[in-house]
Scaffold this motif. Structure first.
Motif, PDB file in Angstrom:
ATOM      1  N   ASN A   2      13.678   2.722   5.560  1.00 42.78           N
ATOM      2  CA  ASN A   2      13.913   1.507   6.240  1.00 42.78           C
ATOM      3  C   ASN A   2      14.542   0.971   7.088  1.00 42.78           C
ATOM      4  OD1 ASN A   2      13.261  -1.177   5.468  1.00 42.78           O
ATOM      5  ND2 ASN A   2      15.110  -1.728   4.522  1.00 42.78           N
ATOM      6  N   GLU A   3      13.789   0.394   7.985  1.00 43.69           N
ATOM      7  CA  GLU A   3      14.360  -0.193   9.685  1.00 43.69           C
ATOM      8  C   GLU A   3      14.566   1.135  10.427  1.00 43.69           C
ATOM      9  OE1 GLU A   3      17.727  -2.728   8.646  1.00 43.69           O
ATOM     10  OE2 GLU A   3      16.369  -4.244   8.047  1.00 43.69           O
ATOM     11  N   LYS A   4      13.796   2.242   9.980  1.00 40.54           N
ATOM     12  CA  LYS A   4      14.087   3.310  11.291  1.00 40.54           C
ATOM     13  C   LYS A   4      12.976   3.386  12.217  1.00 40.54           C
ATOM     14  CE  LYS A   4      17.112   6.388   8.469  1.00 40.54           C
ATOM     15  NZ  LYS A   4      17.428   5.376   7.622  1.00 40.54           N
ATOM     16  N   ASN A   5      11.914   2.539  12.046  1.00 38.56           N
ATOM     17  CA  ASN A   5      10.897   2.611  13.050  1.00 38.56           C
ATOM     18  C   ASN A   5       9.893   3.931  13.282  1.00 38.56           C
ATOM     19  OD1 ASN A   5       9.216   1.299  14.915  1.00 38.56           O
ATOM     20  ND2 ASN A   5      10.588   1.543  16.590  1.00 38.56           N
ATOM     21  N   ILE A   6       9.618   4.472  12.129  1.00 39.71           N
ATOM     22  CA  ILE A   6       8.868   5.386  11.898  1.00 39.71           C
ATOM     23  C   ILE A   6       7.590   5.340  12.569  1.00 39.71           C
ATOM     24  CG2 ILE A   6       7.895   7.509  10.380  1.00 39.71           C
ATOM     25  CD1 ILE A   6      10.892   7.288  10.680  1.00 39.71           C
ATOM     26  N   SER A   7       7.051   6.408  13.349  1.00 39.83           N
ATOM     27  CA  SER A   7       5.774   6.227  14.092  1.00 39.83           C
ATOM     28  C   SER A   7       4.785   7.299  13.502  1.00 39.83           C
ATOM     29  CB  SER A   7       5.736   6.474  15.675  1.00 39.83           C
ATOM     30  OG  SER A   7       6.299   7.840  15.934  1.00 39.83           O
ATOM     31  N   ALA A   8       5.310   8.450  12.928  1.00 42.30           N
ATOM     32  CA  ALA A   8       4.437   9.675  12.619  1.00 42.30           C
ATOM     33  C   ALA A   8       5.361  10.400  11.618  1.00 42.30           C
ATOM     34  CB  ALA A   8       4.069  10.456  13.726  1.00 42.30           C
ATOM     35  N   MET A   9       4.420  11.092  10.719  1.00 47.41           N
ATOM     36  CA  MET A   9       5.242  12.115   9.793  1.00 47.41           C
ATOM     37  C   MET A   9       4.306  13.467   9.818  1.00 47.41           C
ATOM     38  SD  MET A   9       6.810   9.917   6.555  1.00 47.41           S
ATOM     39  CE  MET A   9       5.237   9.365   6.048  1.00 47.41           C
ATOM     40  N   ALA A  10       4.854  14.615   9.138  1.00 51.60           N
ATOM     41  CA  ALA A  10       4.090  15.645   9.271  1.00 51.60           C
ATOM     42  C   ALA A  10       5.096  16.701   8.158  1.00 51.60           C
ATOM     43  CB  ALA A  10       3.928  16.614  10.279  1.00 51.60           C
ATOM     44  N   PHE A  11       4.333  17.163   7.084  1.00 48.61           N
ATOM     45  CA  PHE A  11       4.781  18.241   6.342  1.00 48.61           C
ATOM     46  C   PHE A  11       5.012  19.438   7.351  1.00 48.61           C
ATOM     47  CE2 PHE A  11       3.159  15.616   2.680  1.00 48.61           C
ATOM     48  CZ  PHE A  11       3.906  15.937   1.947  1.00 48.61           C
ATOM     49  N   CYS A  12       6.288  20.066   7.043  1.00 47.62           N
ATOM     50  CA  CYS A  12       6.678  21.249   7.431  1.00 47.62           C
ATOM     51  C   CYS A  12       7.366  22.326   6.668  1.00 47.62           C
ATOM     52  CB  CYS A  12       7.556  21.281   8.813  1.00 47.62           C
ATOM     53  SG  CYS A  12       9.050  20.374   8.403  1.00 47.62           S
TER      54      CYS A  12
ATOM     55  N   ASN B 172       5.836   6.133  -0.232  1.00 45.68           N
ATOM     56  CA  ASN B 172       5.230   6.416  -1.361  1.00 45.68           C
ATOM     57  C   ASN B 172       4.610   7.905  -1.405  1.00 45.68           C
ATOM     58  OD1 ASN B 172       4.134   3.358  -0.992  1.00 45.68           O
ATOM     59  ND2 ASN B 172       4.819   3.908  -3.005  1.00 45.68           N
ATOM     60  N   VAL B 173       4.756   8.502  -2.561  1.00 43.40           N
ATOM     61  CA  VAL B 173       4.211   9.839  -2.327  1.00 43.40           C
ATOM     62  C   VAL B 173       2.945   9.782  -3.413  1.00 43.40           C
ATOM     63  CG1 VAL B 173       4.660  12.277  -3.395  1.00 43.40           C
ATOM     64  CG2 VAL B 173       6.519  10.663  -2.368  1.00 43.40           C
TER      65      VAL B 173
ATOM     66  N   ALA C   1       2.740   5.340   8.774  1.00 38.74           N
ATOM     67  CA  ALA C   1       2.803   6.829   9.232  1.00 38.74           C
ATOM     68  C   ALA C   1       2.472   7.565   7.964  1.00 38.74           C
ATOM     69  CB  ALA C   1       4.251   7.519   9.510  1.00 38.74           C
ATOM     70  N   LEU C   2       1.583   8.574   8.155  1.00 37.39           N
ATOM     71  CA  LEU C   2       1.036   9.639   7.193  1.00 37.39           C
ATOM     72  C   LEU C   2       1.224  11.056   7.240  1.00 37.39           C
ATOM     73  CD1 LEU C   2      -1.231   9.634   4.737  1.00 37.39           C
ATOM     74  CD2 LEU C   2      -3.043   9.795   6.464  1.00 37.39           C
TER      75      LEU C   2
ATOM     76  N   TRP D 207       2.512  11.863   1.851  1.00 35.52           N
ATOM     77  CA  TRP D 207       3.572  10.777   1.852  1.00 35.52           C
ATOM     78  C   TRP D 207       2.893   9.674   2.903  1.00 35.52           C
ATOM     79  CZ3 TRP D 207       9.261  12.179   2.728  1.00 35.52           C
ATOM     80  CH2 TRP D 207       9.619  12.975   1.625  1.00 35.52           C
ATOM     81  N   VAL D 208       2.903   8.443   2.609  1.00 41.04           N
ATOM     82  CA  VAL D 208       2.642   7.053   3.561  1.00 41.04           C
ATOM     83  C   VAL D 208       3.741   6.129   3.510  1.00 41.04           C
ATOM     84  CG1 VAL D 208       1.341   6.192   1.581  1.00 41.04           C
ATOM     85  CG2 VAL D 208       0.786   5.836   4.000  1.00 41.04           C
ATOM     86  N   LEU D 209       3.960   5.527   4.635  1.00 45.87           N
ATOM     87  CA  LEU D 209       4.955   4.727   4.893  1.00 45.87           C
ATOM     88  C   LEU D 209       4.445   3.250   4.624  1.00 45.87           C
ATOM     89  CD1 LEU D 209       7.933   4.278   5.459  1.00 45.87           C
ATOM     90  CD2 LEU D 209       7.394   3.910   7.640  1.00 45.87           C
ATOM     91  N   ASN D 210       4.720   2.437   3.429  1.00 45.38           N
ATOM     92  CA  ASN D 210       4.139   1.292   3.083  1.00 45.38           C
ATOM     93  C   ASN D 210       5.229   0.185   3.303  1.00 45.38           C
ATOM     94  OD1 ASN D 210       1.092   1.504   2.606  1.00 45.38           O
ATOM     95  ND2 ASN D 210       1.814   2.802   0.665  1.00 45.38           N
ATOM     96  N   ARG D 211       4.825  -1.182   3.215  1.00 43.72           N
ATOM     97  CA  ARG D 211       5.683  -2.228   3.102  1.00 43.72           C
ATOM     98  C   ARG D 211       5.769  -2.744   1.740  1.00 43.72           C
ATOM     99  NH1 ARG D 211       7.504  -5.393   7.398  1.00 43.72           N
ATOM    100  NH2 ARG D 211       8.096  -3.315   8.196  1.00 43.72           N
ATOM    101  N   SER D 212       6.880  -3.151   1.319  1.00 40.64           N
ATOM    102  CA  SER D 212       6.984  -3.452  -0.090  1.00 40.64           C
ATOM    103  C   SER D 212       7.739  -4.914  -0.170  1.00 40.64           C
ATOM    104  CB  SER D 212       7.999  -2.680  -1.030  1.00 40.64           C
ATOM    105  OG  SER D 212       8.051  -3.153  -2.287  1.00 40.64           O
ATOM    106  N   TYR D 213       7.458  -5.692  -1.076  1.00 35.48           N
ATOM    107  CA  TYR D 213       7.908  -7.179  -1.087  1.00 35.48           C
ATOM    108  C   TYR D 213       8.533  -7.511  -2.425  1.00 35.48           C
ATOM    109  CZ  TYR D 213       4.717  -7.555   2.831  1.00 35.48           C
ATOM    110  OH  TYR D 213       4.190  -7.293   3.994  1.00 35.48           O
ATOM    111  N   LEU D 214       9.630  -7.683  -2.584  1.00 39.44           N
ATOM    112  CA  LEU D 214      10.245  -8.072  -3.809  1.00 39.44           C
ATOM    113  C   LEU D 214      10.933  -9.767  -3.730  1.00 39.44           C
ATOM    114  CD1 LEU D 214      12.174  -4.699  -4.589  1.00 39.44           C
ATOM    115  CD2 LEU D 214      10.122  -5.728  -5.850  1.00 39.44           C
ATOM    116  N   LYS D 215      10.950 -10.316  -4.951  1.00 35.92           N
ATOM    117  CA  LYS D 215      11.601 -11.607  -4.942  1.00 35.92           C
ATOM    118  C   LYS D 215      12.947 -11.349  -5.601  1.00 35.92           C
ATOM    119  CE  LYS D 215       7.399 -14.136  -6.270  1.00 35.92           C
ATOM    120  NZ  LYS D 215       6.677 -15.220  -7.405  1.00 35.92           N
ATOM    121  N   ARG D 216      13.744 -12.068  -4.892  1.00 39.69           N
ATOM    122  CA  ARG D 216      15.309 -12.156  -5.062  1.00 39.69           C
ATOM    123  C   ARG D 216      15.726 -13.361  -5.451  1.00 39.69           C
ATOM    124  NH1 ARG D 216      16.001  -6.596  -6.308  1.00 39.69           N
ATOM    125  NH2 ARG D 216      15.718  -5.348  -4.508  1.00 39.69           N
ATOM    126  N   TYR D 217      16.739 -13.410  -5.964  1.00 38.12           N
ATOM    127  CA  TYR D 217      17.455 -14.702  -5.988  1.00 38.12           C
ATOM    128  C   TYR D 217      19.039 -14.899  -5.776  1.00 38.12           C
ATOM    129  CZ  TYR D 217      13.539 -15.516  -9.009  1.00 38.12           C
ATOM    130  OH  TYR D 217      12.172 -15.735  -9.321  1.00 38.12           O
TER     131      TYR D 217
END
Length: 336
Positions: A190-200, A170-171, A137-138, A146-156
Motif C-alpha cells: 500500500n502506497e509504495k507506488n509499485i510499477s512492476a513485479m517479477a518472480f525470482c 492478490n495471489v 503490476a503483474l 501476483w497482481v496489484l489491485n485496488r480495494s475499497y472498504l466501508k469504514r465507520y
C-alpha cells in the motif's frame, strides 16, 4: 415624380440582371477538384519481405466538397497497392495481417501524388489479466500470479461512513487458463507506488518508483529486503536461465547482478517509451510509443518485432501497464 425615380432605377436594374442571367443560360461552373493517387508497398517489419494483404483507406476530413468514404484494395505479389483517385485532405488507413485488422494510422494527402512504404510486424496473441488497480503490476510463475489491485472498504468513524481505499496484493492460481483467487496480502504494497513485479529465486521482486527494488516472501507477502538503485526504472523481469533480473527505463534496459541485484550492465535502445519486460526463454520488451513487443537475444539485440493482439477481441492492444508469461508460455498483460 421624385418618388417614381428610385422605383424606376430599381426596375431597370432588375431587368438588366434578368437579361444577363438569361444570356448565361443559368450555367454556373463548379471549380475542378484535384485528383491524385495514393500508392506504396506493404512489407514485413523485420524481413522486409513483400506481404500480400489488404489495406483500407477512409476519409477523415476533406479539403474540398467531395466524398471519398471508405475504400479497400489488395496488394499484389510484390506487396504493392494503388488507390487511383484520392483528394486533398486527411485520411486514416489500416492494414490486415493474418485476418486481423491492425490499428488505424493517419495520412495526409496534399496537392500531389502520395506514396508510402508500410512495414507491418508479426502478430503476438495475448490475454488480458483482470485487474481493478490504477497501477496493476503483474508477475506470473508457473501456475501462480501476483497482481496489484485496488480495494475499497466501508469504514465507520463516529457514526459516519467513509470509504477506505488501499492497494491489495492478490495471489491467483491457474486452472485450464482460468485464474482463481487463492490468497491476498493486505497493506503489503500500500502506497509504495509499485510499477512492476517479477518472480525470482528469492521470491517476488518489485519496483517501487522511482528507484527502489523490493524483495518479497512469496508465501506471506512480507518484505525481505529493500535496495536503492542507481537509476530510475519501471519495467522488471527475471531471466530464469542466468538468474539475472532485468529492468528498464524510458529508453534503456538494465541487467542486474545475480547476487547483489545492483545494476551491472546498461543497454541503450532506440525505443523512446519502454514500459514493460517479460521473460520466456529470452527477454521481451514493450514500448508505449510504437506499441511494439520485441524479442531480444542474449545481447539484448532485437530479433523479432510484434504487435500484441488480444485473444478474445482480436484487436490490437496499446498502452499496456505490465506483462508476464505463465508456465505454458502464454503472455498476460494488464492495462492502466
Amino acid at each position: 415624380m421624385k418618388k417614381a425615380i428610385p422605383i424606376f432605377i430599381t426596375l431597370l436594374t432588375l431587368a438588366l440582371f434578368i437579361n444577363c442571367w438569361n444570356k448565361q443560360e443559368n450555367d454556373v461552373t463548379r471549380p475542378v477538384i484535384p485528383q491524385y493517387t495514393f500508392s506504396g508497398e506493404i512489407l514485413d517489419y523485420d524481413s522486409e519481405m513483400a506481404l500480400e494483404t489488404e489495406i483500407e483507406l477512409s476519409e477523415y476530413r476533406m479539403l474540398y466538397d467531395v466524398s471519398f468514404g471508405t475504400q479497400t484494395v489488395s496488394t499484389d505479389s510484390a506487396g504493392q497497392f494503388l488507390f487511383e483517385t484520392v483528394y486533398p485532405g486527411y485520411y486514416t488507413f489500416r492494414v490486415k495481417r493474418e485476418d486481423v485488422w491492425l490499428s488505424e494510422q493517419k495520412l495526409q494527402v496534399e496537392h500531389s501524388d502520395t506514396s508510402a512504404i508500410i512495414k507491418i510486424p508479426n502478430l503476438f496473441f495475448a490475454d488480458r489479466f483482470s485487474s481493478t488497480g490504477p497501477k496493476p503490476a503483474l508477475a506470473c510463475s508457473g501456475q501462480y500470479a501476483w497482481v496489484l489491485n485496488r480495494s475499497y472498504l466501508k469504514r465507520y468513524n463516529s457514526g459516519k461512513e467513509y470509504l477506505e481505499i488501499f492497494d491489495l496484493l492478490n495471489v491467483f492460481k491457474q486452472n485450464s487458463d482460468v485464474w482463481f483467487t487463492e490468497n491476498n496480502f493486505e497493506d503489503k504494497l500500500n502506497e509504495k507506488n509499485i510499477s512492476a513485479m517479477a518472480f525470482c529465486r528469492e521470491g517476488v521482486a518489485a519496483i517501487a518508483q522511482p528507484d527502489t527494488l523490493l524483495l518479497f516472501n512469496r508465501w506471506d507477502g512480507t518484505i525481505s529486503s529493500t535496495l536503492k538503485l542507481s537509476r530510475s526504472v519501471n519495467g522488471l523481469s527475471f531471466h530464469a536461465q542466468t538468474g539475472n533480473l532485468y529492468s528498464c527505463s524510458q529508453s534503456t534496459i538494465f541487467k542486474h547482478n545475480v547476487d547483489s541485484k545492483l545494476i551491472e550492465s546498461i543497454y541503450p535502445t532506440e525505443f523512446p517509451s519502454l514500459r514493460a519486460l517479460a521473460y520466456y526463454k529470452t527477454i521481451y520488451s514493450y514500448d508505449n510509443s510504437e506499441f511494439f513487443l520485441r524479442r531480444h537475444d542474449s545481447d539484448l539485440n532485437v530479433t523479432d518485432t510484434y504487435v500484441i493482439i488480444d485473444n478474445k477481441t482480436s484487436s490490437q492492444i496499446s498502452n499496456i501497464y505490465d506483462m508476464s508469461f505463465d508456465g505454458y508460455g502464454n503472455l498476460w498483460y494488464t492495462v492502466q
